[in-house]
Design a protein around this motif. Structure first.
Motif, short mmCIF file in Angstrom:
data_model
loop_
_atom_site.label_atom_id
_atom_site.label_comp_id
_atom_site.label_asym_id
_atom_site.label_seq_id
_atom_site.Cartn_x
_atom_site.Cartn_y
_atom_site.Cartn_z
N GLU A 92 45.15 49.78 37.97
CA GLU A 92 44.94 49.97 39.40
C GLU A 92 43.67 50.77 39.66
OE1 GLU A 92 48.41 51.88 40.89
OE2 GLU A 92 48.08 53.73 39.80
N ALA A 93 43.22 50.69 40.89
CA ALA A 93 42.01 51.40 41.30
C ALA A 93 42.19 51.96 42.70
CB ALA A 93 40.80 50.47 41.27
N ALA A 94 41.67 53.16 42.91
CA ALA A 94 41.63 53.71 44.27
C ALA A 94 40.62 52.92 45.09
CB ALA A 94 41.24 55.18 44.22
N GLY A 107 43.45 53.94 49.37
CA GLY A 107 44.22 52.73 49.11
C GLY A 107 44.39 52.52 47.62
N ARG A 108 45.14 51.47 47.25
CA ARG A 108 45.42 51.21 45.85
C ARG A 108 45.40 49.72 45.60
NH1 ARG A 108 50.41 51.08 42.46
NH2 ARG A 108 51.56 50.90 44.39
N LEU A 109 44.48 49.29 44.75
CA LEU A 109 44.39 47.89 44.34
C LEU A 109 45.02 47.78 42.97
CD1 LEU A 109 43.38 44.98 44.33
CD2 LEU A 109 41.12 45.84 43.70
N ALA A 110 46.04 46.93 42.81
CA ALA A 110 46.82 46.90 41.58
C ALA A 110 46.86 45.52 40.96
CB ALA A 110 48.25 47.39 41.85
N LEU A 111 46.83 45.52 39.62
CA LEU A 111 47.03 44.30 38.83
C LEU A 111 48.48 44.28 38.36
CD1 LEU A 111 45.98 41.81 37.21
CD2 LEU A 111 45.43 43.42 35.37
N LEU A 112 49.18 43.19 38.65
CA LEU A 112 50.62 43.13 38.41
C LEU A 112 50.97 42.02 37.42
CD1 LEU A 112 51.66 43.21 42.18
CD2 LEU A 112 51.38 45.18 40.66
N ALA A 113 52.05 42.24 36.68
CA ALA A 113 52.60 41.22 35.80
C ALA A 113 54.12 41.37 35.80
CB ALA A 113 52.05 41.34 34.38
N ARG A 114 54.78 40.34 35.35
CA ARG A 114 56.24 40.40 35.26
C ARG A 114 56.65 41.32 34.12
NH1 ARG A 114 60.31 35.16 35.00
NH2 ARG A 114 62.26 36.32 35.27
N ARG A 115 57.58 42.19 34.39
CA ARG A 115 58.02 43.17 33.39
C ARG A 115 58.67 42.46 32.20
NH1 ARG A 115 58.54 48.43 34.18
NH2 ARG A 115 58.51 48.18 36.44
N GLU A 116 58.36 42.94 31.00
CA GLU A 116 58.95 42.47 29.75
C GLU A 116 58.67 40.98 29.50
OE1 GLU A 116 63.06 43.49 29.71
OE2 GLU A 116 62.69 45.64 29.73
N ARG A 117 57.55 40.50 30.02
CA ARG A 117 57.15 39.12 29.73
C ARG A 117 55.85 39.14 28.95
NH1 ARG A 117 54.35 34.74 33.76
NH2 ARG A 117 54.01 33.15 32.18
N ALA A 166 46.43 37.14 28.98
CA ALA A 166 46.36 38.49 28.42
C ALA A 166 44.90 38.94 28.28
CB ALA A 166 47.05 38.52 27.06
N VAL A 167 44.02 38.03 27.86
CA VAL A 167 42.60 38.38 27.73
C VAL A 167 42.01 38.65 29.11
CG1 VAL A 167 40.33 37.55 27.01
CG2 VAL A 167 42.34 37.08 25.60
N LEU A 168 42.34 37.79 30.09
CA LEU A 168 41.84 38.02 31.45
C LEU A 168 42.36 39.33 32.01
CD1 LEU A 168 40.25 36.98 33.90
CD2 LEU A 168 42.35 35.84 34.66
N ALA A 169 43.62 39.65 31.74
CA ALA A 169 44.20 40.90 32.24
C ALA A 169 43.42 42.10 31.73
CB ALA A 169 45.67 41.01 31.83
N GLU A 170 42.99 42.06 30.49
CA GLU A 170 42.20 43.17 29.95
C GLU A 170 40.87 43.31 30.68
OE1 GLU A 170 43.15 45.51 27.78
OE2 GLU A 170 45.11 44.55 27.99
N ARG A 171 40.25 42.18 31.04
CA ARG A 171 38.99 42.23 31.78
C ARG A 171 39.21 42.81 33.18
NH1 ARG A 171 35.71 38.38 28.98
NH2 ARG A 171 36.49 38.49 26.84
N VAL A 172 40.29 42.40 33.83
CA VAL A 172 40.57 42.91 35.17
C VAL A 172 40.87 44.40 35.12
CG1 VAL A 172 42.06 42.72 37.20
CG2 VAL A 172 41.40 40.66 35.97
N LYS A 173 41.64 44.82 34.12
CA LYS A 173 41.96 46.25 33.97
C LYS A 173 40.69 47.08 33.80
CE LYS A 173 45.22 47.22 31.00
NZ LYS A 173 46.08 47.09 29.77
N ALA A 174 39.75 46.57 33.00
CA ALA A 174 38.49 47.30 32.81
C ALA A 174 37.71 47.39 34.11
CB ALA A 174 37.66 46.61 31.73
N LEU A 175 37.70 46.31 34.88
CA LEU A 175 37.01 46.32 36.18
C LEU A 175 37.66 47.32 37.13
CD1 LEU A 175 34.98 45.09 38.21
CD2 LEU A 175 36.71 43.37 38.73
N LEU A 176 38.99 47.35 37.15
CA LEU A 176 39.70 48.28 38.03
C LEU A 176 39.43 49.73 37.62
CD1 LEU A 176 43.16 46.52 38.56
CD2 LEU A 176 41.16 46.54 40.08
#
Length: 312
Positions: A162-164, A268-278, A285-295
């Motif tokens: 997430e990002a402020a 505010g809060r911009l969040a990257l979400l995924a289904r729990r325990e999936r 997964a690779v894209l999620a890492e890129r988005v997390k780094a951007l956030l």
């Protein structure tokens, strides 16, 4: 009991199309083949899956249960194929994204373009929806990843990053407040305002504060962040929101964003979400890492800017 994947495919397409005839056209098979497979499913499961009507079909309660699990089977197969492709070095897959409108317009395009350059065989399915709908889509497994502003907590959804995001007043450049470096809520007490409906884009605490202030000065309320920008551009009023979704207008000078530094207004809060325990498919997964780094980078920049404005 052995249920063939082709039968489930015919069943899912019939649900999507609302009729066996349209499903047959979509799959380029005979309507009788669709009907035969569904009758076989109903016989195997010993229950009716559809109510047959003159203008199509409608799911029964049993059909709803099967459809929910059939979608999960689809997602498991997609994930397996994506991982197998990755093992073969093909780097092929499909990532399902659910996002609020402003985020897909301002945040994701450069990242997705760079990702596609690196992995040209990965495609994206992007659904634009409201924040609460993004959370629900992630919880139900309708997408791999979700991006939303100020998402509500859900037991089946986890926040990957997430990002402020600053909250402020948006106005035309000739507005008397447009030259200010920062504002407090008291500066806006007599200003006419365009409001976003609760749960659409606006930071929840800030929304409540503005709602109390705007009881006397509200000019319009809408469920469309794009409409807010258009109404502000037209000179109807100002609005309180984040700059996400209007960066093009800010860059051209059509609109001006002045941050709020009032102690009552949280970022505010911009969040990257995924289904729990999936376990995410490889491409997701690779894209999620890129988005997390951007956030993470966005969060550092936002907090540094907010700290600088708060200094006397």
């Amino acid at each position: 009991m052995h249920v063939h994947l082709s039968a489930l495919r015919y069943f899912r397409e019939t649900v999507r199309c609302g009729s066996m005839r349209q499903a047959a056209e979509s799959l380029r098979v005979a309507p009788s083949a669709i009907n035969r497979q569904i009758l076989k499913l109903e016989d195997q499961l010993q229950c009716r899956l559809f109510e047959r009507m003159a203008d199509g079909v409608r799911l029964t309660g049993a059909g709803e249960v099967l459809y929910r699990h059939a979608r999960e089977i689809d997602q498991l197969l997609d994930r397996a194929l994506s991982e197998l492709d990755d093992l073969r070095g093909l780097r092929r897959g499909r990532v399902g994204l659910a996002s609020e409108d402003g985020i897909i317009r301002d945040v994701l395009p450069p990242l997705l373009a760079a990702f596609h350059q690196e992995f040209p065989r990965v495609s994206f399915g992007i659904d634009v929806m409201t924040g609460p709908a993004v959370v629900q889509a992630v919880a139900e497994g309708q997408c791999d990843l979700g991006l939303a502003m100020h998402p509500q907590r859900h037991p089946d959804v986890t926040v990957l990053g997430e990002a402020a995001v600053p909250i402020g007043a948006v106005m035309r450049p000739e507005h008397p407040l447009a030259t200010r470096a920062a504002l407090r809520l008291s500066d806006l007490a007599t200003e006419p305002v365009v409001m976003l409906k609760h749960g659409i884009g606006a930071q929840p605490d800030a929304h409540g504060l503005v709602r109390r202030w705007a009881q006397r000065t509200e000019v319009a309320e809408t469920n469309s962040p794009g409409a807010v920008a258009a109404l502000v551009r037209a000179g109807l009023a100002l609005a309180m929101r984040s700059p996400i979704g209007i960066r093009a207008e800010l860059a051209t000078g059509e609109l001006v964003f002045v941050p709020l530094v009032d102690p009552q207004v949280k970022a505010g809060r911009l969040a990257l979400l995924a289904r729990r325990e999936r376990a995410l498919p490889v491409a997701a997964a690779v894209l999620a890492e890129r988005v997390k780094a951007l956030l993470a980078e966005t969060d550092r920049e936002t907090r540094a800017a907010m700290d600088a404005r708060m200094r006397p």
